[in-house]
Design a protein around this motif. Sequence first.
Motif, PDB file in Angstrom:
ATOM      1  N   TRP A  57      20.361  25.930  49.614  1.00  0.00           N
ATOM      2  CA  TRP A  57      20.291  24.707  50.404  1.00  0.00           C
ATOM      3  C   TRP A  57      21.690  24.142  50.652  1.00  0.00           C
ATOM      4  O   TRP A  57      22.030  23.716  51.754  1.00  0.00           O
ATOM      5  CB  TRP A  57      19.428  23.680  49.675  1.00  0.00           C
ATOM      6  N   VAL A  58      22.507  24.143  49.589  1.00  0.00           N
ATOM      7  CA  VAL A  58      23.885  23.654  49.724  1.00  0.00           C
ATOM      8  C   VAL A  58      24.669  24.514  50.710  1.00  0.00           C
ATOM      9  O   VAL A  58      25.393  24.012  51.577  1.00  0.00           O
ATOM     10  CB  VAL A  58      24.582  23.616  48.350  1.00  0.00           C
ATOM     11  N   VAL A  59      24.525  25.848  50.585  1.00  0.00           N
ATOM     12  CA  VAL A  59      25.210  26.756  51.503  1.00  0.00           C
ATOM     13  C   VAL A  59      24.751  26.508  52.937  1.00  0.00           C
ATOM     14  O   VAL A  59      25.550  26.493  53.879  1.00  0.00           O
ATOM     15  CB  VAL A  59      24.953  28.222  51.094  1.00  0.00           C
ATOM     16  N   ASN A  60      23.451  26.294  53.118  1.00  0.00           N
ATOM     17  CA  ASN A  60      22.904  26.028  54.448  1.00  0.00           C
ATOM     18  C   ASN A  60      23.512  24.760  55.048  1.00  0.00           C
ATOM     19  O   ASN A  60      23.887  24.729  56.227  1.00  0.00           O
ATOM     20  CB  ASN A  60      21.383  25.894  54.346  1.00  0.00           C
ATOM     21  N   GLU A  61      23.639  23.712  54.262  1.00  0.00           N
ATOM     22  CA  GLU A  61      24.190  22.458  54.782  1.00  0.00           C
ATOM     23  C   GLU A  61      25.682  22.580  55.087  1.00  0.00           C
ATOM     24  O   GLU A  61      26.187  21.976  56.034  1.00  0.00           O
ATOM     25  CB  GLU A  61      23.938  21.332  53.780  1.00  0.00           C
TER      26      GLU A  61
ATOM     27  N   THR B  90      10.137  29.689  46.581  1.00  0.00           N
ATOM     28  CA  THR B  90      10.373  30.946  47.296  1.00  0.00           C
ATOM     29  C   THR B  90      10.015  30.815  48.773  1.00  0.00           C
ATOM     30  O   THR B  90      10.695  31.371  49.639  1.00  0.00           O
ATOM     31  CB  THR B  90       9.566  32.087  46.667  1.00  0.00           C
ATOM     32  N   MET B  91       8.955  30.082  49.084  1.00  0.00           N
ATOM     33  CA  MET B  91       8.582  29.903  50.482  1.00  0.00           C
ATOM     34  C   MET B  91       9.618  29.066  51.228  1.00  0.00           C
ATOM     35  O   MET B  91       9.905  29.315  52.408  1.00  0.00           O
ATOM     36  CB  MET B  91       7.206  29.240  50.573  1.00  0.00           C
ATOM     37  N   THR B  92      10.189  28.090  50.549  1.00  0.00           N
ATOM     38  CA  THR B  92      11.241  27.289  51.173  1.00  0.00           C
ATOM     39  C   THR B  92      12.499  28.128  51.398  1.00  0.00           C
ATOM     40  O   THR B  92      13.189  27.977  52.410  1.00  0.00           O
ATOM     41  CB  THR B  92      11.572  26.067  50.302  1.00  0.00           C
ATOM     42  N   ILE B  93      12.801  29.023  50.460  1.00  0.00           N
ATOM     43  CA  ILE B  93      13.932  29.938  50.635  1.00  0.00           C
ATOM     44  C   ILE B  93      13.741  30.781  51.890  1.00  0.00           C
ATOM     45  O   ILE B  93      14.655  30.936  52.710  1.00  0.00           O
ATOM     46  CB  ILE B  93      14.084  30.835  49.382  1.00  0.00           C
ATOM     47  N   VAL B  94      12.541  31.318  52.068  1.00  0.00           N
ATOM     48  CA  VAL B  94      12.257  32.126  53.249  1.00  0.00           C
ATOM     49  C   VAL B  94      12.368  31.291  54.516  1.00  0.00           C
ATOM     50  O   VAL B  94      12.884  31.743  55.540  1.00  0.00           O
ATOM     51  CB  VAL B  94      10.858  32.763  53.144  1.00  0.00           C
TER      52      VAL B  94
ATOM     53  N   GLN C  19      27.968  34.923  57.939  1.00  0.00           N
ATOM     54  CA  GLN C  19      27.354  33.774  57.286  1.00  0.00           C
ATOM     55  C   GLN C  19      25.868  34.023  57.030  1.00  0.00           C
ATOM     56  O   GLN C  19      25.338  33.679  55.977  1.00  0.00           O
ATOM     57  CB  GLN C  19      27.548  32.529  58.145  1.00  0.00           C
ATOM     58  N   ARG C  20      25.198  34.642  58.011  1.00  0.00           N
ATOM     59  CA  ARG C  20      23.789  34.977  57.802  1.00  0.00           C
ATOM     60  C   ARG C  20      23.635  35.995  56.675  1.00  0.00           C
ATOM     61  O   ARG C  20      22.701  35.911  55.857  1.00  0.00           O
ATOM     62  CB  ARG C  20      23.194  35.531  59.088  1.00  0.00           C
ATOM     63  N   ALA C  21      24.536  36.968  56.629  1.00  0.00           N
ATOM     64  CA  ALA C  21      24.493  37.975  55.561  1.00  0.00           C
ATOM     65  C   ALA C  21      24.711  37.324  54.195  1.00  0.00           C
ATOM     66  O   ALA C  21      24.052  37.680  53.209  1.00  0.00           O
ATOM     67  CB  ALA C  21      25.542  39.053  55.817  1.00  0.00           C
ATOM     68  N   LEU C  22      25.618  36.354  54.126  1.00  0.00           N
ATOM     69  CA  LEU C  22      25.874  35.664  52.866  1.00  0.00           C
ATOM     70  C   LEU C  22      24.653  34.863  52.425  1.00  0.00           C
ATOM     71  O   LEU C  22      24.270  34.885  51.242  1.00  0.00           O
ATOM     72  CB  LEU C  22      27.085  34.737  53.005  1.00  0.00           C
ATOM     73  N   MET C  23      24.012  34.178  53.376  1.00  0.00           N
ATOM     74  CA  MET C  23      22.821  33.416  53.022  1.00  0.00           C
ATOM     75  C   MET C  23      21.687  34.341  52.570  1.00  0.00           C
ATOM     76  O   MET C  23      20.945  34.019  51.627  1.00  0.00           O
ATOM     77  CB  MET C  23      22.364  32.574  54.216  1.00  0.00           C
ATOM     78  N   LEU C  24      21.559  35.489  53.217  1.00  0.00           N
ATOM     79  CA  LEU C  24      20.537  36.450  52.812  1.00  0.00           C
ATOM     80  C   LEU C  24      20.812  36.963  51.399  1.00  0.00           C
ATOM     81  O   LEU C  24      19.895  37.116  50.584  1.00  0.00           O
ATOM     82  CB  LEU C  24      20.497  37.614  53.806  1.00  0.00           C
ATOM     83  N   PHE C  25      22.096  37.190  51.097  1.00  0.00           N
ATOM     84  CA  PHE C  25      22.470  37.654  49.760  1.00  0.00           C
ATOM     85  C   PHE C  25      22.164  36.582  48.709  1.00  0.00           C
ATOM     86  O   PHE C  25      21.642  36.886  47.629  1.00  0.00           O
ATOM     87  CB  PHE C  25      23.955  38.016  49.727  1.00  0.00           C
ATOM     88  N   VAL C  26      22.485  35.325  49.021  1.00  0.00           N
ATOM     89  CA  VAL C  26      22.218  34.237  48.074  1.00  0.00           C
ATOM     90  C   VAL C  26      20.722  34.083  47.836  1.00  0.00           C
ATOM     91  O   VAL C  26      20.260  33.924  46.698  1.00  0.00           O
ATOM     92  CB  VAL C  26      22.827  32.919  48.587  1.00  0.00           C
TER      93      VAL C  26
ATOM     94  N   LEU D  18      13.974  27.336  41.614  1.00  0.00           N
ATOM     95  CA  LEU D  18      14.497  26.066  42.119  1.00  0.00           C
ATOM     96  C   LEU D  18      16.023  26.060  42.119  1.00  0.00           C
ATOM     97  O   LEU D  18      16.655  25.482  43.014  1.00  0.00           O
ATOM     98  CB  LEU D  18      13.966  24.904  41.271  1.00  0.00           C
ATOM     99  N   CYS D  19      16.620  26.732  41.128  1.00  0.00           N
ATOM    100  CA  CYS D  19      18.083  26.830  41.068  1.00  0.00           C
ATOM    101  C   CYS D  19      18.607  27.631  42.265  1.00  0.00           C
ATOM    102  O   CYS D  19      19.582  27.227  42.911  1.00  0.00           O
ATOM    103  CB  CYS D  19      18.503  27.476  39.753  1.00  0.00           C
ATOM    104  N   VAL D  20      17.959  28.756  42.566  1.00  0.00           N
ATOM    105  CA  VAL D  20      18.352  29.565  43.724  1.00  0.00           C
ATOM    106  C   VAL D  20      18.188  28.765  45.008  1.00  0.00           C
ATOM    107  O   VAL D  20      19.060  28.781  45.892  1.00  0.00           O
ATOM    108  CB  VAL D  20      17.510  30.857  43.784  1.00  0.00           C
ATOM    109  N   LEU D  21      17.076  28.034  45.119  1.00  0.00           N
ATOM    110  CA  LEU D  21      16.832  27.219  46.303  1.00  0.00           C
ATOM    111  C   LEU D  21      17.914  26.158  46.476  1.00  0.00           C
ATOM    112  O   LEU D  21      18.395  25.928  47.593  1.00  0.00           O
ATOM    113  CB  LEU D  21      15.464  26.553  46.206  1.00  0.00           C
ATOM    114  N   SER D  22      18.312  25.523  45.393  1.00  0.00           N
ATOM    115  CA  SER D  22      19.331  24.469  45.493  1.00  0.00           C
ATOM    116  C   SER D  22      20.664  25.026  45.965  1.00  0.00           C
ATOM    117  O   SER D  22      21.345  24.419  46.811  1.00  0.00           O
ATOM    118  CB  SER D  22      19.490  23.772  44.141  1.00  0.00           C
ATOM    119  N   VAL D  23      21.054  26.198  45.442  1.00  0.00           N
ATOM    120  CA  VAL D  23      22.315  26.809  45.859  1.00  0.00           C
ATOM    121  C   VAL D  23      22.245  27.192  47.344  1.00  0.00           C
ATOM    122  O   VAL D  23      23.174  26.928  48.122  1.00  0.00           O
ATOM    123  CB  VAL D  23      22.626  28.050  44.996  1.00  0.00           C
TER     124      VAL D  23
END
Length: 464
Positions: free
Chosen positions: A287-291, A97-101, A249-256, A280-285
């Motif tokens: 992360w992919v969107v971020n890249e 969760t901290m990495t997501i933030v 794009q920022r709104a989409l990442m916030l939603f994810v 961890l599943c949410v973080l991986s998704v």
Amino acid sequence: MTLIIVAILLLSFVLIATEQLTNINKAAVAMFAGTVGWVLYICYGSDFVMREHQGDYVDFLNGAVATSTAVKQYIAQNIFLKYVGRAAGLVLFLLATMTIVEILSNNGCFDFLTPLVRTRKSRRMLWCLSAVTFIISANLDNLTTTSLMLVVTHNLVDDRRSRFIYGSAVVIAANAGGAMTVIGDPAGLMLWNMNAVTATDFSMSLLLPCLIAWALPTYLLGRMLPERVNITWKPMPYRGDDTNLNVWQRALMLFVGIGGLWFIPTFHNITKLGPFLGALCVLSVLWVVNEIFNHRLYRVDKMTERRTPLALQYGVIQMILFVMGLMLAVGVVEETGAVRWLATRCDTYVHNIWVMGVVAGIVSSMLDNFATALSFFSLHSVAEGPLLSDSYFQAFTVNGNYWKVVAYCSALTGNVFAIGSVSGVALLKLERMPLMWYFRNVGVKALAGWAAGLVLMILAASFA
């Protein structure tokens, strides 16, 4: 040896409670107590194992000769690993969760917060800051939310006394909002991992008490502010160099990121796997969107801007180590049988969950709220069987009142002295706030809010 191990835990609690006086980091204390406790336990492993796990140990030997090596192997594989797994699940969830933030913050997904709360009307700003903190903290951990909102407050308000009041309101809202959900506070997450509560029932039971414990002190703090406040009108941060994301794009990442966290309880109910796996599943998704969104950025020699102070980022790592060390320390005391001895006496002489909750609140006001909650949760496991004929033991069933009242009291009384929660400590360090100023001006108000919420919980339980 049991007395020595218990004494080490109690001494560590004293050092944790007096961190502001001794300047000894509580994460280091917790890690020391956890590691030394298990080393001492394994030195007398034969005595502990034969007293607490004799049948399982005989099955483990399977006719082989009992040796010191065999005892150590049994402890490592069948006892120690169980507590490591519990702690690792909680730590992995916090880390995810901290990495997501961190990803969302570095991409400017929280930039909308500043214009949302920016106003010259002091009380309006107070309620906006506090409400946003309450909502975000229900989905993220308390320290991360507090760190995020304190940065917003620090960038808006120049007057130091006003920042004290706004920062205090942020801490109260973060702890109240975090206590309301199983993913907003490490104590609630631990209950969820123990299968002591379900996500929906826990949130519905604590919704109104947490709202009262947040709204009442926030209203009283608002009366300390002048009608208008001087704020700094800073433009939105320039992100042409550190990110390529546009608004959608920022709104989409916030939603994810945030939407994914809301899905974790459903993920757990469907799969029955640990909540940390959903995080961890949410973080991986994410992360992919971020890249994908920032693929051009990685082709140039530019670093992503870090807007969160390094001191608070360091505090996040400290909290993770603190949680791991403390869970190992309490775990080794459980294995000595001392916790069961104390639980039996509490059941015999106290026999009242509301008294236990008040005691947890008193301890949490001086000790860290997670340390307090963990200690009280370890006194009992989820009750089942013939004990349920007693109404007192029904409070220890799944979704029982004991788990909720201890979670509520330990989280909210941490606001009384500020040192009872990592959020309060972050405020004291960031704003260099005197502890006595906080207690005189904020602590009593936070205590009134906690008491009002507790009375509501008692009334709700009596009419249930």
